[in-house]
Enzyme design. Structure first.
Site, PDB file in Angstrom:
ATOM      1  N   GLU A 135      69.079  33.235  -6.553  1.00  0.00           N
ATOM      2  CA  GLU A 135      70.522  33.483  -6.375  1.00  0.00           C
ATOM      3  C   GLU A 135      70.783  33.892  -4.929  1.00  0.00           C
ATOM      4  O   GLU A 135      69.850  34.286  -4.223  1.00  0.00           O
ATOM      5  CB  GLU A 135      70.976  34.592  -7.326  1.00  0.00           C
ATOM      6  CG  GLU A 135      70.748  34.208  -8.779  1.00  0.00           C
ATOM      7  CD  GLU A 135      71.388  35.169  -9.759  1.00  0.00           C
ATOM      8  OE1 GLU A 135      71.922  36.215  -9.318  1.00  0.00           O
ATOM      9  OE2 GLU A 135      71.361  34.861 -10.952  1.00  0.00           O
ATOM     10  N   TRP A 164      69.829  27.308  -3.266  1.00  0.00           N
ATOM     11  CA  TRP A 164      68.572  26.713  -2.799  1.00  0.00           C
ATOM     12  C   TRP A 164      67.873  25.971  -3.936  1.00  0.00           C
ATOM     13  O   TRP A 164      66.656  26.063  -4.073  1.00  0.00           O
ATOM     14  CB  TRP A 164      67.619  27.767  -2.197  1.00  0.00           C
ATOM     15  CG  TRP A 164      68.135  28.375  -0.949  1.00  0.00           C
ATOM     16  CD1 TRP A 164      68.511  29.668  -0.788  1.00  0.00           C
ATOM     17  CD2 TRP A 164      68.355  27.723   0.307  1.00  0.00           C
ATOM     18  NE1 TRP A 164      68.952  29.855   0.503  1.00  0.00           N
ATOM     19  CE2 TRP A 164      68.860  28.679   1.187  1.00  0.00           C
ATOM     20  CE3 TRP A 164      68.173  26.409   0.763  1.00  0.00           C
ATOM     21  CZ2 TRP A 164      69.194  28.375   2.496  1.00  0.00           C
ATOM     22  CZ3 TRP A 164      68.502  26.105   2.069  1.00  0.00           C
ATOM     23  CH2 TRP A 164      69.011  27.086   2.922  1.00  0.00           C
ATOM     24  N   THR A 166      66.451  22.803  -5.608  1.00  0.00           N
ATOM     25  CA  THR A 166      66.010  21.427  -5.357  1.00  0.00           C
ATOM     26  C   THR A 166      66.502  20.526  -6.491  1.00  0.00           C
ATOM     27  O   THR A 166      66.409  20.901  -7.667  1.00  0.00           O
ATOM     28  CB  THR A 166      64.469  21.381  -5.275  1.00  0.00           C
ATOM     29  OG1 THR A 166      64.048  22.294  -4.273  1.00  0.00           O
ATOM     30  CG2 THR A 166      63.962  19.986  -4.953  1.00  0.00           C
ATOM     31  N   ALA A 244      54.109  24.882 -10.582  1.00  0.00           N
ATOM     32  CA  ALA A 244      54.554  24.156  -9.379  1.00  0.00           C
ATOM     33  C   ALA A 244      53.713  24.550  -8.169  1.00  0.00           C
ATOM     34  O   ALA A 244      53.403  23.720  -7.314  1.00  0.00           O
ATOM     35  CB  ALA A 244      56.030  24.432  -9.126  1.00  0.00           C
ATOM     36  N   GLU A 365      58.677  28.954  -3.918  1.00  0.00           N
ATOM     37  CA  GLU A 365      57.569  29.232  -4.858  1.00  0.00           C
ATOM     38  C   GLU A 365      56.768  30.450  -4.419  1.00  0.00           C
ATOM     39  O   GLU A 365      55.548  30.505  -4.583  1.00  0.00           O
ATOM     40  CB  GLU A 365      56.615  28.033  -4.960  1.00  0.00           C
ATOM     41  CG  GLU A 365      57.292  26.714  -5.170  1.00  0.00           C
ATOM     42  CD  GLU A 365      57.667  26.508  -6.607  1.00  0.00           C
ATOM     43  OE1 GLU A 365      57.235  27.293  -7.457  1.00  0.00           O
ATOM     44  OE2 GLU A 365      58.419  25.547  -6.868  1.00  0.00           O
TER      45      GLU A 365
HETATM   46  P1  FAD Z   1      64.139  36.804   0.618  1.00  0.00           P
HETATM   47  O1  FAD Z   1      63.596  37.143  -0.726  1.00  0.00           O
HETATM   48  O2  FAD Z   1      65.422  37.441   1.027  1.00  0.00           O
HETATM   49  O3  FAD Z   1      63.021  37.108   1.705  1.00  0.00           O
HETATM   50  C1  FAD Z   1      63.277  37.152   3.117  1.00  0.00           C
HETATM   51  C2  FAD Z   1      61.998  37.661   3.787  1.00  0.00           C
HETATM   52  O4  FAD Z   1      61.679  38.980   3.288  1.00  0.00           O
HETATM   53  C3  FAD Z   1      60.789  36.792   3.471  1.00  0.00           C
HETATM   54  O5  FAD Z   1      59.940  36.724   4.596  1.00  0.00           O
HETATM   55  C4  FAD Z   1      60.105  37.543   2.356  1.00  0.00           C
HETATM   56  O6  FAD Z   1      58.701  37.293   2.242  1.00  0.00           O
HETATM   57  C5  FAD Z   1      60.350  38.978   2.794  1.00  0.00           C
HETATM   58  N1  FAD Z   1      60.211  39.922   1.674  1.00  0.00           N
HETATM   59  C6  FAD Z   1      60.938  39.967   0.522  1.00  0.00           C
HETATM   60  N2  FAD Z   1      60.483  40.944  -0.282  1.00  0.00           N
HETATM   61  C7  FAD Z   1      59.428  41.511   0.358  1.00  0.00           C
HETATM   62  C8  FAD Z   1      58.523  42.561   0.045  1.00  0.00           C
HETATM   63  N3  FAD Z   1      58.568  43.240  -1.109  1.00  0.00           N
HETATM   64  N4  FAD Z   1      57.570  42.895   0.963  1.00  0.00           N
HETATM   65  C9  FAD Z   1      57.483  42.219   2.144  1.00  0.00           C
HETATM   66  N5  FAD Z   1      58.302  41.202   2.490  1.00  0.00           N
HETATM   67  C10 FAD Z   1      59.269  40.855   1.613  1.00  0.00           C
HETATM   68  N6  FAD Z   1      64.681  28.359  -5.868  1.00  0.00           N
HETATM   69  C11 FAD Z   1      64.839  27.960  -7.168  1.00  0.00           C
HETATM   70  O7  FAD Z   1      65.098  28.766  -8.057  1.00  0.00           O
HETATM   71  N7  FAD Z   1      64.745  26.623  -7.492  1.00  0.00           N
HETATM   72  C12 FAD Z   1      64.485  25.663  -6.566  1.00  0.00           C
HETATM   73  O8  FAD Z   1      64.405  24.472  -6.911  1.00  0.00           O
HETATM   74  C13 FAD Z   1      64.316  26.056  -5.195  1.00  0.00           C
HETATM   75  N8  FAD Z   1      64.143  25.114  -4.220  1.00  0.00           N
HETATM   76  C14 FAD Z   1      64.130  25.514  -2.895  1.00  0.00           C
HETATM   77  C15 FAD Z   1      64.116  24.545  -1.878  1.00  0.00           C
HETATM   78  C16 FAD Z   1      64.154  24.938  -0.544  1.00  0.00           C
HETATM   79  C17 FAD Z   1      64.184  23.895   0.534  1.00  0.00           C
HETATM   80  C18 FAD Z   1      64.159  26.315  -0.203  1.00  0.00           C
HETATM   81  C19 FAD Z   1      64.178  26.752   1.235  1.00  0.00           C
HETATM   82  C20 FAD Z   1      64.179  27.283  -1.194  1.00  0.00           C
HETATM   83  C21 FAD Z   1      64.188  26.893  -2.548  1.00  0.00           C
HETATM   84  N9  FAD Z   1      64.273  27.836  -3.573  1.00  0.00           N
HETATM   85  C22 FAD Z   1      64.423  27.453  -4.889  1.00  0.00           C
HETATM   86  C23 FAD Z   1      64.439  29.262  -3.242  1.00  0.00           C
HETATM   87  C24 FAD Z   1      63.152  29.949  -2.849  1.00  0.00           C
HETATM   88  O9  FAD Z   1      62.345  30.141  -3.971  1.00  0.00           O
HETATM   89  C25 FAD Z   1      63.518  31.262  -2.137  1.00  0.00           C
HETATM   90  O10 FAD Z   1      64.058  30.907  -0.871  1.00  0.00           O
HETATM   91  C26 FAD Z   1      62.342  32.193  -1.980  1.00  0.00           C
HETATM   92  O11 FAD Z   1      61.974  32.746  -3.224  1.00  0.00           O
HETATM   93  C27 FAD Z   1      62.634  33.350  -1.009  1.00  0.00           C
HETATM   94  O12 FAD Z   1      63.831  33.951  -1.337  1.00  0.00           O
HETATM   95  P2  FAD Z   1      64.938  34.195  -0.192  1.00  0.00           P
HETATM   96  O13 FAD Z   1      65.149  32.922   0.539  1.00  0.00           O
HETATM   97  O14 FAD Z   1      66.114  34.831  -0.847  1.00  0.00           O
HETATM   98  O15 FAD Z   1      64.263  35.211   0.813  1.00  0.00           O
END
Ligand code: FAD
Length: 386
Positions: A135, A164, A166, A244, A365
C-alpha cells in the site's frame, strides 16, 4: 572446452529433462522476445500478445500441479526464470506474479470452486492475475495495511488502495489482501467489479517492459465466495512471496549471465591501444571476478532449488539466495557496463538495462535490508525489524 558463461560446468548438475526445458525456453525467447526487448523497454511496453504463448509453453504456474499447470520440479521453474530474466526482468516478473503470486495464492489458499474457475485460464494465459499487498503507506511492513474488508449481510465490502502492483492494469483477477475483524484475509477481485479501478504508474526508470499499477477499491462488493478460505493472517501472502523469491534468485543469475555475455563479446572485438580490450589485465580482472560471482550465484540457486524439490527449503535460506544473487547480479551488470564504455549506455546492449531492472528486483519481494534482518533473526533468534 571452457564455456565462459558456465566455467564450473553447472549444466552437468542438471538432469536431461531440466536441460531440455531450459533449452526450449531459451530457443522460444531467442525467437520471440530477445530481438524486440530493447524496443519494448524503450517504449515502456509489456508484450501482452506473448502471454498465451507463455501459457502454451507451460511457463505459467509451471511448478504447480493440476488445473492445467505443467507440474515441473522447482529447479526447472528456476531455470525458466533464469532464461526469462536473461532477456528482461519484466518478462520474468510477469511469469513470477502470474504463477507464484496470483496462481499460487489461489492454488494454495483457494476453494475448489476458485481453483477450477481461475487456474486453467491463468495457466493457459487466457487470463492475467495480479497480487495486491503493498500500500502507499505500508511496503516492508505490510502488517499495518489499511485496506479493509467488512461484512455486509452475506457479502464483503472492500475499501482501500494498493500500489506498485505488477500486472495490475492488465489483470482479469486481483488477489487483494485486506484487514478484517478476523485478521488479514485474501480476496479475489475480478476486473470490472464496480468500485474497482486501476491506474498504471508511468515514468518508471526501471522495469519498463512491465506493467506496474495502483489498485483502487471503493465500496467494492464481493460475494462471500470471493474470500480465499484457507489463508489466515500474514502467513497467507508471505507464503506466496516466498514462492516468487525463489524464481528471483534464479532470474538474477540470468540477468548477470546475459550482461557477462555482452561484455565478453564486446571486449573481444573492441580494439584500443592496438589490442582487443579483453587482452588488458584490468579487463580480465573484471571478467574473472564476475565469472566467479556468477558461477557462485548459480551454484547457490541450484542448491536452494534442490532443497525446495526435497521440501526442505526454509524462508531464511530463500533470503540468503535473494540477497546474494540480486546483489551480485547488479554488481555484475554495472561492471559489464563499464567494459562497454560509451556503448554501454546504448539500448543496443543489455547490461545497463539489466542493472536498472535489478534495482526494482532488489526492492520488491523484500528489500536487501529486510532479507538481511530475516537472516539476522535466523542467526541470533532476535527480530530487529522495529
Ligand atoms: P519501504 O518499506 O518504505 O522501504 C524504504 C527503505 O527503508 C528500504 O530501503 C527498506 O529496506 C528500508 N526499511 C524498511 N523497514 C526497515 C527496517 N525495519 N530496517 C531497516 N530498513 C528498513 N507489491 C505487491 O504487493 N505486488 C506487486 O506485484 C509488486 N510489484 C512491484 C513492482 C515494482 C517494479 C516495484 C518497485 C515494487 C513492487 N511491489 C509490489 C512493491 C514492493 O514489494 C515494495 O516496494 C517493497 O516491499 C518495499 O516497500 P516500499 O517501496 O514501501 O519501501
Amino acid at each position: 572446452m571452457t564455456d565462459p558463461l558456465d566455467l564450473l560446468d553447472t549444466a552437468s548438475l542438471l538432469s536431461e529433462e531440466e536441460r531440455d526445458i531450459q533449452r526450449t525456453v531459451r530457443d522460444f525467447l531467442d525467437d520471440r522476445a530477445r530481438p524486440h526487448v530493447a524496443g519494448w523497454y524503450d517504449s515502456a511496453t509489456f508484450p501482452r500478445d506473448l502471454v498465451p504463448e507463455l501459457g502454451k509453453l507451460g511457463l505459467l504456474g509451471m511448478h504447480l500441479y493440476g488445473y492445467g499447470c505443467a507440474g515441473t520440479n522447482a529447479v526447472s521453474y528456476g531455470l525458466a526464470c533464469l532464461e526469462l530474466e536473461g532477456v528482461d526482468s519484466g518478462l520474468r516478473s510477469f511469469v513470477s506474479v502470474q504463477g507464484s503470486l496470483s496462481m499460487f495464492s489461489i492454488w494454495r489458499w483457494g476453494s475448489e470452486e476458485q481453483r477450477t474457475e481461475w487456474l486453467p485460464r491463468l495457466a493457459a494465459g487466457e487470463a492475467v492475475g495480479c497480487f495486491g499487498l503493498t500500500e502507499p503507506d505500508f511496503g516492508s511492513d505490510p502488517a499495518g495495511m489499511r485496506t479493509r474488508a467488512v461484512r455486509d449481510g452475506g457479502d464483503w465490502v472492500l475499501n482501500g488502495s494498493k500500489t506498485w502492483i505488477t500486472n495490475g492494469g492488465l489483470a482479469d483477477v486481483a488477489t487483494v489482501w485486506a484487514r478484517t475483524d478476523d485478521g488479514i484475509r485474501g480476496f479475489l477481485v475480478p476486473r470490472g467489479t464496480p468500485g474497482f479501478t486501476t491506474t498504471d504508474i508511468t515514468q518508471k526508470l526501471s522495469l519498463r517492459a512491465s506493467v506496474t499499477s495502483s489498485l483502487h477499491l471503493q465500496d467494492v462488493r464481493l460475494p462471500a465466495s470471493a474470500m480465499l478460505p484457507e489463508a489466515r493472517g500474514l502467513r497467507g501472502p508471505l507464503a506466496c512471496l516466498n514462492e516468487a523469491r525463489f524464481g528471483i534468485l534464479f532470474g538474477a543469475v540470468g540477468a548477470a549471465r546475459d550482461s557477462l555475455r555482452a561484455a565478453l563479446g564486446y571486449a573481444d572485438s573492441r580494439i584500443q591501444f592496438d589490442r582487443p580490450i579483453s587482452a588488458f589485465q584490468l579487463t580480465q580482472k573484471k571478467l574473472a571476478d564476475m565469472a566467479v560471482a556468477l558461477n557462485s550465484a548459480m551454484l547457490l540457486a541450484l542448491h536452494l532449488g534442490r532443497l525446495k524439490d526435497r521440501h526442505e527449503l526454509r524462508a531464511e535460506q530463500v533470503s540468503v539466495g535473494k540477497l546474494n544473487n540480486v546483489r551480485e547480479a547488479i554488481a555484475i551488470a554495472r561492471e559489464c557496463r563499464t567494459i562497454l564504455g560509451g556503448s554501454g549506455i546504448s539500448g543496443e546492449y543489455s547490461p545497463l538495462r539489466h542493472a536498472s531492472n535489478l534495482e526494482s528486483v532488489r526492492t520488491y519481494e523484500g528489500t536487501d535490508e529486510v532479507h538481511t534482518l530475516v537472516i539476522g533473526q535466523a542467526l541470533t533468534g532476535r527480530a530487529a525489524y522495529r
